[in-house]
Design an enzyme around this catalytic site. Structure first.
Site, short mmCIF file in Angstrom:
data_model
loop_
_atom_site.label_atom_id
_atom_site.label_comp_id
_atom_site.label_asym_id
_atom_site.label_seq_id
_atom_site.Cartn_x
_atom_site.Cartn_y
_atom_site.Cartn_z
N HIS A 18 -10.26 -5.38 -3.51
CA HIS A 18 -8.94 -5.62 -2.92
C HIS A 18 -9.10 -6.00 -1.46
CE1 HIS A 18 -9.93 -1.31 -2.69
NE2 HIS A 18 -9.33 -1.30 -1.52
N ASN A 77 -12.83 -3.30 2.31
CA ASN A 77 -13.83 -2.24 2.36
C ASN A 77 -14.74 -2.37 1.15
OD1 ASN A 77 -12.69 -0.97 4.67
ND2 ASN A 77 -11.11 -0.05 3.37
N HIS A 134 -6.97 -5.81 2.08
CA HIS A 134 -5.83 -5.28 2.82
C HIS A 134 -5.31 -6.39 3.72
CE1 HIS A 134 -6.79 -0.86 2.14
NE2 HIS A 134 -7.98 -1.40 1.88
N GLU A 152 -12.26 3.25 -1.48
CA GLU A 152 -11.84 4.38 -2.34
C GLU A 152 -11.53 3.93 -3.76
OE1 GLU A 152 -8.50 6.01 -0.27
OE2 GLU A 152 -9.73 6.99 1.25
N ASP A 182 0.85 -1.19 0.00
CA ASP A 182 0.00 0.00 0.00
C ASP A 182 0.89 1.24 0.00
OD1 ASP A 182 -3.21 0.56 0.96
OD2 ASP A 182 -1.79 2.23 1.12
#
Ligand code: AMP
Length: 126
Positions: free
Chosen positions: A110, A97, A112, A105, A39
């Site tokens: 994806h 998310n 994390h 966003e 990231d």
């Protein structure tokens, strides 16, 4: 069209561009199903993003529309990356998310992967 009625996949999103090699990333793993990279704004000592190769906006359409091979390949990649980074003994966190309330966003699904220190509460209180 995603089964959720959400907007269609935008192939100009930043992770699509990373997948196509148009934007650099600090790659940590790649196979037929997944790409993983650091990231750009890490929130833990280890903060990796794992993305599927297919054009999925979020967990919503990935979970509904991806093939069993895509889902298995992706999930196995997440587990392998954590294992290869020797995060199993100390432990780690995976998080996805989704949508506005989830704080997503980038509209390419994806996961994390966080590790490297005790990670505290699952959802911080405001
Ligand atoms: P999310 O809020 O779940 O959509 O998370 C998007 C994540 O992508 C954030 O943690 C960003 O720091 C990260 N990010 C955005 N652009 C890049 C990039 N070019 N390379 C690596 N990570 C990125």
């Amino acid at each position: 069209m995603p089964v959720t009625g959400l907007p269609p996949y935008d192939d100009q999103n930043i992770f699509a561009r990373i997948l196509r090699g148009e934007i650099p990333s600090k790659k940590v793993y790649e196979d037929d199903w997944a790409l993983a990279f650091h990231d750009i704004a890490p929130q833990a000592p280890i903060h990796i993003l794992v993305i599927p190769k297919g054009p999925y906006c979020s967990f919503a359409d990935f979970s509904a529309l991806a093939s069993p091979d895509e889902i298995a390949g992706f999930m196995r990649a997440v587990g392998k990356i954590a294992r290869d980074l020797e995060l199993e003994a100390p432990g780690y966190r995976i998080l996805a998310n989704m949508g506005q309330h989830g704080g997503q966003e980038v509209p390419h699904f994806h996961v994390h992967l966080f590790g490297g220190r005790p990670l505290g509460r699952m959802i911080p209180t405001a």
